[in-house]
Design a protein around this motif. Structure first.
Motif, PDB file in Angstrom:
ATOM      1  N   ASN A   3       0.832  -1.199   0.000  1.00  0.00           N
ATOM      2  CA  ASN A   3       0.000   0.000   0.000  1.00  0.00           C
ATOM      3  C   ASN A   3       0.871   1.254   0.000  1.00  0.00           C
ATOM      4  N   THR A   4       1.895   1.274   0.851  1.00  0.00           N
ATOM      5  CA  THR A   4       2.780   2.435   0.948  1.00  0.00           C
ATOM      6  C   THR A   4       3.511   2.673  -0.367  1.00  0.00           C
ATOM      7  N   GLY A  20     -15.230  -5.825   1.333  1.00  0.00           N
ATOM      8  CA  GLY A  20     -13.797  -5.994   1.530  1.00  0.00           C
ATOM      9  C   GLY A  20     -13.207  -7.089   0.656  1.00  0.00           C
ATOM     10  N   TRP A  21     -14.020  -7.665  -0.198  1.00  0.00           N
ATOM     11  CA  TRP A  21     -13.550  -8.711  -1.109  1.00  0.00           C
ATOM     12  C   TRP A  21     -14.269  -8.541  -2.442  1.00  0.00           C
ATOM     13  N   SER A  40      -3.056  -4.359  -7.111  1.00  0.00           N
ATOM     14  CA  SER A  40      -4.129  -4.739  -6.198  1.00  0.00           C
ATOM     15  C   SER A  40      -3.503  -5.569  -5.094  1.00  0.00           C
ATOM     16  N   TYR A  41      -3.893  -5.335  -3.859  1.00  0.00           N
ATOM     17  CA  TYR A  41      -3.333  -6.130  -2.766  1.00  0.00           C
ATOM     18  C   TYR A  41      -4.448  -6.781  -1.951  1.00  0.00           C
ATOM     19  N   ALA A  60       1.019  -8.117 -14.937  1.00  0.00           N
ATOM     20  CA  ALA A  60       1.093  -8.142 -13.477  1.00  0.00           C
ATOM     21  C   ALA A  60       2.063  -9.210 -12.993  1.00  0.00           C
ATOM     22  N   ARG A  61       2.656  -8.938 -11.843  1.00  0.00           N
ATOM     23  CA  ARG A  61       3.416  -9.951 -11.108  1.00  0.00           C
ATOM     24  C   ARG A  61       2.613 -10.283  -9.857  1.00  0.00           C
ATOM     25  N   TYR A  62       2.343 -11.557  -9.662  1.00  0.00           N
ATOM     26  CA  TYR A  62       1.518 -11.992  -8.543  1.00  0.00           C
ATOM     27  C   TYR A  62       2.401 -12.294  -7.338  1.00  0.00           C
ATOM     28  N   ILE A  63       1.996 -11.781  -6.185  1.00  0.00           N
ATOM     29  CA  ILE A  63       2.788 -11.919  -4.967  1.00  0.00           C
ATOM     30  C   ILE A  63       1.905 -12.498  -3.877  1.00  0.00           C
TER      31      ILE A  63
END
Length: 201
Positions: A3-4, A20-21, A40-41, A60-63
């Motif tokens: 987020n930061t 929230g989902w 998106s987190y 996108a890279r998925y984390i």
């Protein structure tokens, strides 16, 4: 952390519209409507829909963050009230799993959950009831191919400092330039306030 970094870099963020989902097919509908985002987190559940995410977040890279599996299992069992109330103890739940008596959705949530989520497979393609080493090896070999195809990065909760360094390197982020707000004073104030309330009681 994400987020930061995202807000400091001025990235557009994909968030759920109402709750929230994400609602069922929400990401798909927004992507097909032309919406595009940088980050998106949010949790994507019950499983990743790579085609929809790739449309809404191009390249996108998925984390994801892996937690120690036993503590995660116990924590989830205590959190999901419907499962806890039905089986009463984790031991009884495991016994039902071994007997093949747990519904697929609950089985997928508790057994090999992260592997199943990032596999992009549907609920019926469960990893919960794999009963031979050969079948397990075959299933996870397929998942590894999927992870590599979609640039999935797995971080380790108990090695978070090293994981963030790895993530910063992969994303080409200068972590020294990221400004984090120190919440220590706020946390300590909350603790003092709670102590005062206890003393008043």
């Amino acid at each position: 952390f994400l987020n930061t970094v995202g807000y400091q870099k001025g990235l557009s963020m994909l968030h759920p519209l109402e709750k929230g989902w994400f609602a069922k097919d929400e990401v798909k509908r927004r992507g097909e409507a032309g919406a595009r985002f940088d980050m998106s987190y949010r949790h994507l559940s019950p499983q990743l829909e790579y085609a929809s995410m790739d449309r809404a977040l191009p390249n996108a890279r998925y984390i994801s963050i892996l937690r120690e599996p036993v503590s995660r299992f116990v924590s989830l069992f205590n959190f999901v009230g419907t499962v806890r109330d039905k089986y009463r103890t984790a031991e009884r739940f495991v016994g039902a799993l071994r007997a093949g008596q747990v519904p697929l959705q609950d089985a997928n949530s508790f057994c090999n959950n992260m592997a199943w989520v990032v596999s992009g497979q549907g609920p019926s393609d469960t990893l919960a009831y794999i009963d031979t080493d050969a079948a397990a090896d075959e299933a996870f070999a397929r998942i590894l191919v999927t992870l590599r195809e979609h640039n999935v990065v797995m971080l380790m909760n108990d090695r978070m400092e090293e994981s963030l360094v790895l993530l910063g390197h992969l994303m080409q982020w200068d972590l020294s330039s990221v400004r984090f707000k120190d919440m220590t004073e706020r946390v300590q104030s909350q603790k003092k306030y709670q102590v005062r309330l206890q003393e008043q009681d």
